[in-house]
Write a protein that holds these residues in place. Structure first.
Motif, PDB file in Angstrom:
ATOM      1  N   VAL A  98      42.581  64.073  47.156  1.00 46.31           N
ATOM      2  CA  VAL A  98      42.525  64.889  45.943  1.00 46.31           C
ATOM      3  C   VAL A  98      41.394  64.429  45.035  1.00 46.31           C
ATOM      4  N   HIS A  99      41.293  63.095  44.865  1.00 50.58           N
ATOM      5  CA  HIS A  99      40.258  62.594  43.967  1.00 50.58           C
ATOM      6  C   HIS A  99      38.862  62.836  44.533  1.00 50.58           C
ATOM      7  N   TYR A 100      38.696  62.641  45.825  1.00 52.76           N
ATOM      8  CA  TYR A 100      37.384  62.897  46.423  1.00 52.76           C
ATOM      9  C   TYR A 100      37.034  64.375  46.352  1.00 52.76           C
ATOM     10  N   ASN A 101      37.993  65.228  46.611  1.00 51.16           N
ATOM     11  CA  ASN A 101      37.734  66.669  46.496  1.00 51.16           C
ATOM     12  C   ASN A 101      37.363  67.039  45.074  1.00 51.16           C
ATOM     13  N   ASP A 102      38.078  66.437  44.119  1.00 58.76           N
ATOM     14  CA  ASP A 102      37.730  66.695  42.724  1.00 58.76           C
ATOM     15  C   ASP A 102      36.331  66.200  42.410  1.00 58.76           C
ATOM     16  N   ALA A 103      36.001  64.988  42.922  1.00 54.62           N
ATOM     17  CA  ALA A 103      34.661  64.451  42.662  1.00 54.62           C
ATOM     18  C   ALA A 103      33.579  65.324  43.297  1.00 54.62           C
ATOM     19  N   VAL A 104      33.828  65.746  44.534  1.00 59.39           N
ATOM     20  CA  VAL A 104      32.836  66.616  45.205  1.00 59.39           C
ATOM     21  C   VAL A 104      32.716  67.943  44.472  1.00 59.39           C
ATOM     22  N   GLN A 105      33.845  68.475  44.031  1.00 64.62           N
ATOM     23  CA  GLN A 105      33.807  69.744  43.298  1.00 64.62           C
ATOM     24  C   GLN A 105      33.048  69.588  41.986  1.00 64.62           C
ATOM     25  N   VAL A 106      33.279  68.477  41.310  1.00 66.33           N
ATOM     26  CA  VAL A 106      32.549  68.244  40.061  1.00 66.33           C
ATOM     27  C   VAL A 106      31.060  68.093  40.326  1.00 66.33           C
ATOM     28  N   LEU A 107      30.724  67.346  41.396  1.00 65.44           N
ATOM     29  CA  LEU A 107      29.296  67.184  41.734  1.00 65.44           C
ATOM     30  C   LEU A 107      28.666  68.524  42.098  1.00 65.44           C
ATOM     31  N   LEU A 112      36.540  59.972  37.813  1.00 63.43           N
ATOM     32  CA  LEU A 112      37.319  60.380  38.983  1.00 63.43           C
ATOM     33  C   LEU A 112      37.242  59.341  40.080  1.00 63.43           C
ATOM     34  N   MET A 113      36.038  58.784  40.288  1.00 67.00           N
ATOM     35  CA  MET A 113      35.888  57.771  41.323  1.00 67.00           C
ATOM     36  C   MET A 113      36.674  56.512  40.970  1.00 67.00           C
ATOM     37  N   ASN A 114      36.649  56.153  39.689  1.00 67.18           N
ATOM     38  CA  ASN A 114      37.412  54.975  39.278  1.00 67.18           C
ATOM     39  C   ASN A 114      38.917  55.201  39.376  1.00 67.18           C
ATOM     40  N   SER A 115      39.325  56.413  39.172  1.00 63.88           N
ATOM     41  CA  SER A 115      40.757  56.704  39.237  1.00 63.88           C
ATOM     42  C   SER A 115      41.287  56.696  40.663  1.00 63.88           C
ATOM     43  N   ILE A 116      40.402  56.650  41.648  1.00 60.41           N
ATOM     44  CA  ILE A 116      40.877  56.606  43.038  1.00 60.41           C
ATOM     45  C   ILE A 116      41.593  55.298  43.296  1.00 60.41           C
ATOM     46  N   ASN A 117      40.988  54.200  42.845  1.00 65.67           N
ATOM     47  CA  ASN A 117      41.608  52.893  43.052  1.00 65.67           C
ATOM     48  C   ASN A 117      42.636  52.568  41.980  1.00 65.67           C
ATOM     49  N   ALA A 118      42.751  53.372  40.948  1.00 68.90           N
ATOM     50  CA  ALA A 118      43.724  53.132  39.889  1.00 68.90           C
ATOM     51  C   ALA A 118      45.011  53.873  40.193  1.00 68.90           C
ATOM     52  N   ILE A 119      46.052  53.479  39.491  1.00 69.58           N
ATOM     53  CA  ILE A 119      47.353  54.103  39.682  1.00 69.58           C
ATOM     54  C   ILE A 119      47.391  55.403  38.894  1.00 69.58           C
ATOM     55  N   PRO A 120      48.156  56.367  39.339  1.00 70.72           N
ATOM     56  CA  PRO A 120      48.238  57.626  38.601  1.00 70.72           C
ATOM     57  C   PRO A 120      49.090  57.468  37.350  1.00 70.72           C
TER      58      PRO A 120
END
Length: 771
Positions: free
Chosen positions: A265-274, A384-392
């Motif tokens: 989800v986070h990578y898709n969000d990051a790619v979508q934002v990019l 978004l990238m930082n939130s990948i390794n962080a807890i929701p």
């Protein structure tokens, strides 16, 4: 050194005779063989007999065999005969000398071994045995020299001796075989092996601890059982660990799947934002390109127009310059238009040229060919990238309903839960007083941050409802708030109306009032029976679920009780009220001030009434709805207890008064005793005497009392329907009304002249009141 016949009947030397049947173990054949071989070594007959007799005597004394002396002598004689039969005769031939040498060598070896054999068998008297062994060794060496010299001179041994030696060897082998067949019957605890009882008596296990073989087996079985139990416990622990590991394995799989989805989800969000940033920047770059090209095109068009004008003017100037006719040249140069329209259509050459030359030619580029350096804002992508390794961010907690008895008058304990695997750093608890009123002014909210899933809030109002909601927080953010829950604090302690308490010998009516604005659910009355043992704090009885602010309590006569009241609601119980003491000695009541005539005063003790003036009984003083208006009287509190009730009234001799009982609905505008709802004794002073009347419905019997009473005792008997009056000072009965009281009655008191009346309650019924 023992022959087989010596211990042929081994029952006599068995340590545990009851276990004779358990002999089947042949695992100690080697041990027995060594014992038999050591017993076969030859010693001198006198020494053997001496040592054996001494040892057998000690063993017989040890194991209680003194009574069986005949069998011991038979054993000794048989053993000595066997030893003498084995002793070889001296030979003079050569063969005999060789056999003697062989036997003497064997004898000498047997002389060297007794110390070792004795040491292994552990005989009792080692010092005496060492002296005997050294003496036997010296005698054997001397005889062996004599036998060797005699054998050498004879030159041999006869065939008869050889055959006798062979037969003895065969007999020894048979005896060894019989020893091997004997089974072990005891267990050596020191060596941890089964042995024979004989080995304990005479063998190398003499000083060791032994036990019965069955008990040793049971002990070993118990040990094995304990080990099996420990093994089973370890197996159960390992199974629990394995089960826990399986659960962890499943949890790891679930967490991996959840984290994988989170990554996706986070990578898709990051790619979508990019991609969105790329499209926005590309669109902006294209727009800038279009603007630059339009500006350059417009400037290029203007340059073309300017060149055309310059070319046109250049051609005209060149034509004019080549004109030969000077007049025509000047004419053209100075040509003026006759009308504005002509000036507009055909501007003069000079004017056009001047105007064209006046215009400033913009030779600078309208736009630069370079594009702006665009800085792409990737902060959102970084977040978004930082939130990948962080807890929701956590989910909303669930606040629990209020638990019973979880509140006090000023505090509440609130609990909640988080039914998810989210990581939470702290919780944010918010609350405010709940209000059903719809006004514009809202109650102020309070916020607390706590680490645990519970919190105790203090400094609250008693018996008040509060709304609570909670949110969870971590580094990723705050969760949505939970649903709101309403909690209520415990009530305030009630206040007991001590002057309103009524009691008798077996009951009491306790009244109190609530200190809270909001209603409570119920009340609890706690009783402590006071004794000389100083256990006042021990609750002897509790009455729960009382809906109103009064209760009738059944008590024991002639006792003293401490009474407290608690208020109850959903939040819990209030603190105890201030205690009051109740004595169950006699009847106690109070005076009802609401019924008092305006001219009647109640003194501070609450049981003394007085009247100072009677000039205007029907005065204009404030009158209550329930007060007497004509008779200067007052009613006491209702006596709602069945049985007998006694109280006394102290009067003055020169005071006119009325005292008795009346119903609640007795007329307030009349006199006591003048109606059928009151019974009273009246004292009036005439010029001739003190007159006493006992009035009911205005009627009185003709009774003359010679001694004016100063202390009047009144006995109310509900069960026997009697109301009696006594002169308490002299225990004299004055009069008794026999009337069936349809309702409970009130004591009543009235003054007809200025004076005072003192009422005494809580008096035990005197025995002389019994009619």
């Amino acid at each position: 050194f023992y022959h087989m016949d010596l211990y042929g009947s081994k029952e006599r030397f068995d340590i545990f005779p009851e276990e004779l049947s358990g002999r089947g173990d042949r695992s100690l054949g080697d041990t027995r063989r060594e014992s038999a071989l050591s017993s076969e070594k030859v010693q001198r007959p006198q020494e053997v007999g001496h040592d054996l007799e001494k040892e057998v005597a000690e063993l017989a004394k040890m194991y209680g065999l003194d009574e069986d002396r005949e069998k011991e002598l038979e054993l000794l004689e048989g053993h000595l005969e066997k030893v003498e039969s084995r002793w070889p005769p001296a030979r003079t031939d050569k063969a005999g000398s060789q056999g003697s040498i062989y036997n003497l060598s064997k004898s000498s070896s047997s002389v060297k071994d007794p110390s070792q054999s004795t040491k292994q068998q552990g005989l009792p008297d080692e010092a005496s045995q060492g002296d005997n062994q050294s003496k036997a060794r010296a005698d054997d060496e001397a005889e062996s020299n004599i036998w060797s010299r005699g054998g050498l001179s004879s030159g041999g041994m006869s065939d008869e001796w050889n055959s006798q030696a062979v037969s003895e060897e065969e007999e020894e082998e048979e005896e060894e075989g019989e020893e091997e067949e004997e089974a072990a019957d005891v267990f050596c605890s020191t060596c941890k092996i089964p042995i024979r009882a004989f080995d304990k008596l005479f063998g190398e296990h003499k000083d060791h601890e032994v036990a019965q073989l069955p008990s040793a087996v049971e002990s070993e079985k118990e040990e094995i059982h304990k080990n099996m139990c420990k093994l089973e416990e370890q197996i159960a622990q390992m199974e629990n660990v394995a089960s826990h590991l399986e659960e962890i394995f499943i949890t790891v799989e679930e967490n991996f799947g959840r984290q994988e989805k989170n990554f996706e989800v986070h990578y898709n969000d990051a790619v979508q934002v990019l991609a969105q940033k790329y499209e926005e920047q590309l669109e902006a770059l294209g727009e800038e390109k279009r603007q630059k090209l339009e500006a350059l095109y417009e400037q290029l068009v203007n340059c073309g127009k300017h060149l055309d004008t310059c070319k046109e003017l250049t051609d005209e100037t060149q034509e004019l310059f080549l004109e030969n006719d000077k007049a025509e040249f000047m004419k053209v140069k100075s040509f003026n238009c006759q009308s504005p329209f002509q000036t507009l259509i055909f501007p003069p050459y000079n004017h056009r040229l001047e105007e064209f030359l006046k215009k400033e030619v913009d030779l600078e580029l309208s736009t630069l060919p370079d594009f702006e350096e665009r800085v792409i804002d990737v902060s959102e992508v970084e977040q978004l990238m930082n939130s990948i390794n962080a807890i929701p961010a956590p989910c909303a907690p669930v606040i629990n309903p209020q638990a019973p008895n979880a509140a006090t008058g000023t505090s509440l304990r609130v609990c909640w839960g988080l039914f998810s695997d989210d990581t939470v750093e702290c919780y944010q608890l918010c609350y405010k007083p709940a209000s059903n009123e719809r006004h514009g002014d809202e109650q102020a909210e309070h916020t607390l941050k706590v680490k645990e899933t519970y919190c105790t809030i203090t400094d609250l109002m008693p018996n008040t409802q509060y709304e609570f909601w909670v949110s969870a927080l971590n580094v990723s953010g705050i969760s949505p708030p939970s649903e709101r829950a309403v909690y209520v604090t415990a009530p305030s302690p009630p206040t007991i109306k001590s002057r309103k308490i009524r009691s008798c010998e077996n009951a009491a009516l306790v009244c109190w009032e609530s200190r809270d604005i909001n209603p409570v659910d119920s009340y609890t009355v706690e009783l402590s029976k006071l004794t000389d043992e100083e256990n006042d704090d021990v609750i002897t009885e509790s009455i729960v679920g009382i809906p109103n602010c009064e209760v009738l309590i059944h008590l024991q006569p002639t006792q003293q009780y401490r009474v407290c009241v608690r208020a109850q609601n959903l939040g819990g119980s209030s603190e105890r009220s201030e205690p009051v003491l109740i004595h169950t000695t006699g009847t106690r009541f109070y005076l009802n001030e609401d019924t008092a005539h305006p001219l009647l005063a109640i003194l501070d003790d609450g049981f003394t009434i007085s009247c100072d003036e009677l000039e205007n009984p029907e005065c204009d003083l404030p009158v209550y709805d329930n007060s007497f208006t004509r008779c200067i009287a007052i009613l006491g509190s209702l006596i709602p207890f069945p049985g007998k009730h006694y109280w006394e009234v102290e009067v003055e001799e020169d005071t006119e008064y009325r005292t008795g009982v009346a119903f609640e609905n007795t007329p307030r505008h009349g006199h006591l005793g003048a109606n059928n709802s009151s019974w009273c004794m009246r004292h009036i002073i005439t010029p001739s005497r003190h007159k006493y009347e006992f009035l009911h419905s205005g009627m009185t019997p003709d009774i003359r009392i010679t001694i004016p009473p100063r202390r009047i005792g009144i006995l109310l008997d509900y069960e026997n329907c009697r109301l009696s009056f006594f002169n308490a000072d002299i225990a004299q009965h004055l009069h008794t009304f026999n009337s069936r009281f349809q309702h409970y009655v009130h004591p009543c008191f009235a003054l007809e002249t200025p004076g005072i009346l003192r009422i005494h309650t809580g008096i035990a019924t005197p025995p002389w009141t019994a009619l």
